[in-house]
Scaffold this motif. Structure first.
Motif, PDB file in Angstrom:
ATOM      1  N   ASP A  51      37.959  44.869  48.115  1.00  0.00           N
ATOM      2  CA  ASP A  51      37.035  43.801  48.492  1.00  0.00           C
ATOM      3  C   ASP A  51      37.557  42.495  47.903  1.00  0.00           C
ATOM      4  OD1 ASP A  51      34.139  43.490  49.678  1.00  0.00           O
ATOM      5  OD2 ASP A  51      34.174  42.244  47.879  1.00  0.00           O
ATOM      6  N   LEU A  52      37.545  41.439  48.701  1.00  0.00           N
ATOM      7  CA  LEU A  52      38.035  40.154  48.214  1.00  0.00           C
ATOM      8  C   LEU A  52      37.001  39.489  47.322  1.00  0.00           C
ATOM      9  CD1 LEU A  52      39.737  38.693  51.432  1.00  0.00           C
ATOM     10  CD2 LEU A  52      40.720  40.135  49.634  1.00  0.00           C
ATOM     11  N   ASP A  53      37.454  38.837  46.266  1.00  0.00           N
ATOM     12  CA  ASP A  53      36.591  38.100  45.352  1.00  0.00           C
ATOM     13  C   ASP A  53      36.731  36.610  45.630  1.00  0.00           C
ATOM     14  OD1 ASP A  53      35.971  40.524  44.157  1.00  0.00           O
ATOM     15  OD2 ASP A  53      37.575  40.350  42.669  1.00  0.00           O
ATOM     16  N   GLY A  54      35.607  35.910  45.662  1.00  0.00           N
ATOM     17  CA  GLY A  54      35.632  34.469  45.918  1.00  0.00           C
ATOM     18  C   GLY A  54      35.754  34.122  47.385  1.00  0.00           C
TER      19      GLY A  54
ATOM     20  N   GLY B 120      50.768  46.369  42.324  1.00  0.00           N
ATOM     21  CA  GLY B 120      51.542  45.616  43.309  1.00  0.00           C
ATOM     22  C   GLY B 120      50.684  45.122  44.445  1.00  0.00           C
ATOM     23  N   LEU B 121      49.756  45.972  44.898  1.00  0.00           N
ATOM     24  CA  LEU B 121      48.849  45.572  45.973  1.00  0.00           C
ATOM     25  C   LEU B 121      47.968  44.411  45.528  1.00  0.00           C
ATOM     26  CD1 LEU B 121      47.489  45.962  48.701  1.00  0.00           C
ATOM     27  CD2 LEU B 121      46.110  47.789  47.687  1.00  0.00           C
ATOM     28  N   HIS B 122      47.443  44.499  44.319  1.00  0.00           N
ATOM     29  CA  HIS B 122      46.604  43.413  43.803  1.00  0.00           C
ATOM     30  C   HIS B 122      47.385  42.105  43.716  1.00  0.00           C
ATOM     31  CE1 HIS B 122      44.372  41.036  40.770  1.00  0.00           C
ATOM     32  NE2 HIS B 122      43.318  41.584  41.345  1.00  0.00           N
ATOM     33  N   GLY B 123      48.628  42.185  43.253  1.00  0.00           N
ATOM     34  CA  GLY B 123      49.447  40.989  43.147  1.00  0.00           C
ATOM     35  C   GLY B 123      49.751  40.374  44.505  1.00  0.00           C
ATOM     36  N   GLU B 124      50.026  41.218  45.497  1.00  0.00           N
ATOM     37  CA  GLU B 124      50.314  40.725  46.854  1.00  0.00           C
ATOM     38  C   GLU B 124      49.103  40.011  47.437  1.00  0.00           C
ATOM     39  OE1 GLU B 124      52.843  41.088  49.234  1.00  0.00           O
ATOM     40  OE2 GLU B 124      54.215  42.593  48.460  1.00  0.00           O
ATOM     41  N   VAL B 125      47.945  40.638  47.315  1.00  0.00           N
ATOM     42  CA  VAL B 125      46.738  40.112  47.964  1.00  0.00           C
ATOM     43  C   VAL B 125      46.268  38.817  47.310  1.00  0.00           C
ATOM     44  CG1 VAL B 125      44.283  40.600  48.363  1.00  0.00           C
ATOM     45  CG2 VAL B 125      46.003  42.343  48.842  1.00  0.00           C
ATOM     46  N   THR B 126      46.428  38.697  46.015  1.00  0.00           N
ATOM     47  CA  THR B 126      45.930  37.513  45.313  1.00  0.00           C
ATOM     48  C   THR B 126      46.940  36.371  45.262  1.00  0.00           C
ATOM     49  OG1 THR B 126      46.620  38.481  43.198  1.00  0.00           O
ATOM     50  CG2 THR B 126      44.347  38.862  43.895  1.00  0.00           C
TER      51      THR B 126
ATOM     52  N   LEU C  94      45.904  28.103  49.036  1.00  0.00           N
ATOM     53  CA  LEU C  94      44.616  28.700  48.702  1.00  0.00           C
ATOM     54  C   LEU C  94      44.831  30.137  48.243  1.00  0.00           C
ATOM     55  CD1 LEU C  94      42.563  27.486  51.815  1.00  0.00           C
ATOM     56  CD2 LEU C  94      42.825  26.351  49.592  1.00  0.00           C
ATOM     57  N   ALA C  95      43.819  30.687  47.584  1.00  0.00           N
ATOM     58  CA  ALA C  95      43.938  32.072  47.101  1.00  0.00           C
ATOM     59  C   ALA C  95      42.560  32.677  46.952  1.00  0.00           C
ATOM     60  CB  ALA C  95      44.685  32.101  45.763  1.00  0.00           C
ATOM     61  N   VAL C  96      42.505  33.984  47.001  1.00  0.00           N
ATOM     62  CA  VAL C  96      41.290  34.737  46.724  1.00  0.00           C
ATOM     63  C   VAL C  96      41.621  35.799  45.680  1.00  0.00           C
ATOM     64  CG1 VAL C  96      40.168  34.401  48.963  1.00  0.00           C
ATOM     65  CG2 VAL C  96      41.791  36.279  48.661  1.00  0.00           C
TER      66      VAL C  96
ATOM     67  N   GLU D  28      33.190  48.872  40.051  1.00  0.00           N
ATOM     68  CA  GLU D  28      33.423  48.783  38.616  1.00  0.00           C
ATOM     69  C   GLU D  28      34.474  47.711  38.310  1.00  0.00           C
ATOM     70  OE1 GLU D  28      32.149  50.352  35.649  1.00  0.00           O
ATOM     71  OE2 GLU D  28      30.567  50.400  37.152  1.00  0.00           O
ATOM     72  N   ALA D  29      35.519  47.661  39.131  1.00  0.00           N
ATOM     73  CA  ALA D  29      36.535  46.620  38.945  1.00  0.00           C
ATOM     74  C   ALA D  29      35.927  45.241  39.167  1.00  0.00           C
ATOM     75  CB  ALA D  29      37.699  46.851  39.910  1.00  0.00           C
ATOM     76  N   LYS D  30      35.082  45.106  40.179  1.00  0.00           N
ATOM     77  CA  LYS D  30      34.459  43.811  40.468  1.00  0.00           C
ATOM     78  C   LYS D  30      33.544  43.370  39.329  1.00  0.00           C
ATOM     79  CE  LYS D  30      33.444  42.951  44.744  1.00  0.00           C
ATOM     80  NZ  LYS D  30      34.208  41.701  45.055  1.00  0.00           N
ATOM     81  N   ARG D  31      32.782  44.322  38.786  1.00  0.00           N
ATOM     82  CA  ARG D  31      31.897  43.987  37.667  1.00  0.00           C
ATOM     83  C   ARG D  31      32.685  43.560  36.430  1.00  0.00           C
ATOM     84  NH1 ARG D  31      26.796  46.759  37.414  1.00  0.00           N
ATOM     85  NH2 ARG D  31      27.330  47.567  35.363  1.00  0.00           N
ATOM     86  N   SER D  32      33.933  43.993  36.348  1.00  0.00           N
ATOM     87  CA  SER D  32      34.776  43.644  35.196  1.00  0.00           C
ATOM     88  C   SER D  32      35.619  42.401  35.448  1.00  0.00           C
ATOM     89  CB  SER D  32      35.700  44.822  34.858  1.00  0.00           C
ATOM     90  OG  SER D  32      34.939  45.973  34.532  1.00  0.00           O
ATOM     91  N   GLY D  33      35.414  41.742  36.598  1.00  0.00           N
ATOM     92  CA  GLY D  33      36.126  40.499  36.879  1.00  0.00           C
ATOM     93  C   GLY D  33      37.305  40.655  37.817  1.00  0.00           C
ATOM     94  N   GLY D  34      37.427  41.804  38.494  1.00  0.00           N
ATOM     95  CA  GLY D  34      38.525  42.007  39.437  1.00  0.00           C
ATOM     96  C   GLY D  34      39.586  42.938  38.882  1.00  0.00           C
ATOM     97  N   GLY D  35      40.659  43.084  39.626  1.00  0.00           N
ATOM     98  CA  GLY D  35      41.710  44.010  39.236  1.00  0.00           C
ATOM     99  C   GLY D  35      41.568  45.314  40.004  1.00  0.00           C
TER     100      GLY D  35
END
Length: 215
Positions: free
Chosen positions: A65-68, A130-136, A146-148, A178-185
Motif C-alpha cells: 500500500d502506498l503511503d502519502g 529492493g521492492l521498497h527501494g524501487e517503489v519509493t 515526486l515520491a510516495v 503493521e509496517a504502516k503503523r510503524s511508519g512504512g517499510g
C-alpha cells in the motif's frame, strides 16, 4: 474450374474478416484482464493465475500500500496520483523482472499485490527491501521529482497449513498494516495463525502479529 476460383475469391474477404474479428476479440479479452491505468492484471485475473502458481510450490505473497498517496493527490492533483500508480507498477515489474514465474497486480486504489516463487528464504529480505527501494524512488511529473512511501506485508505460503491464496493475502495484509503503523517499510507475517480479523481485506487498527521489518 472458373466457378471454383470465383467462389474462392469471394470467400477470401469473408475469411479475412473473420480472422481480424478473432484477433480483435482476443485483444479485447486481454485488455479486460488488465487494469487500464497501471497495465497490471486485474484482481480477478491475478487470483486465477496465483491460485495455480501456489499449487506448484512455496511462494511469498506480497501486499503493498502506498503511503502519502492522498497527500500527493491533494497537493499535486489527480494526474500526479495517476503517474504515481503507473510508476509503482513499473517499479513492481522491474523489481520482479529476474524472478521468473512472479505475478503482480493492482488490487485497486493505491494497493498492489504480487506472488513470487520462493526458492531461498534467506533472500526474502533482499527482495522486499529492493521492492521498497524501487517503489519509493522519485518519479518525474510536471517537471518535478515526486515520491510516495510504501508499506509492504509478506506471507510465506509454506508457513500456512495449506497453500491458500485468500489466507496468504489476509496474513500479508495484516503484516502490511503493521509496517504502516510503524511508519512504512516491510514486514513478514509471523506464523500461520490469524491473531486478528480483517474487514474487506483491511485491518481494524488493532495490534497485529509480530514480524521483521526493514526501513
Amino acid at each position: 474450374m472458373n466457378d471454383f476460383i470465383t467462389a474462392l475469391a469471394g470467400a477470401a474477404p469473408l475469411a479475412s474478416g473473420w480472422a481480424w474479428h478473432g484477433v480483435a476479440m482476443r485483444r479485447r479479452f486481454a485488455a479486460a484482464r488488465r487494469d487500464p491505468l497501471s497495465g497490471l492484471p486485474t484482481r480477478a485475473a491475478f487470483e486465477r493465475r496465483a491460485e495455480r502458481a501456489l499449487a506448484r510450490g512455496p511462494h511469498v505473497v506480497i501486499v503493498m500500500d502506498l503511503d502519502g498517496f492522498k497527500h500527493l493527490n491533494d497537493v499535486f492533483g489527480h494526474a500526479a496520483g495517476d503517474e504515481a500508480i503507473r510508476a509503482t507498477a513499473a517499479s513492481l515489474n522491474d523489481a520482479l523482472s529476474d524472478r521468473r514465474g512472479s505475478i503482480a497486480a493492482r488490487l485497486g486504489g493505491d494497493e498492489f499485490t504480487a506472488v513470487v516463487p520462493l526458492r531461498d528464504r534467506a533472500s526474502l529480505p533482499w527482495l522486499l527491501g529492493g521492492l521498497h527501494g524501487e517503489v519509493t524512488a522519485p518519479f518525474r511529473h510536471g517537471g518535478c521529482d515526486l515520491a510516495v512511501g510504501a508499506s509492504i506485508g509478506a506471507c510465506v505460503t509454506s508457513d500456512l497449513p495449506a497453500p491458500s491464496l485468500s489466507l496468504a493475502l489476509r496474513r500479508a495484509d495484516e503484516a502490511m498494516y503493521e509496517a504502516k503503523r510503524s511508519g512504512g517499510g516491510w514486514r513478514i507475517a509471523d506464523g500461520p495463525a490469524l491473531t486478528h480479523t480483517t474487514t474487506a481485506g483491511r485491518r481494524n487498527g488493532r495490534p497485529g502479529t509480530a514480524g521483521r521489518e526493514a526501513a
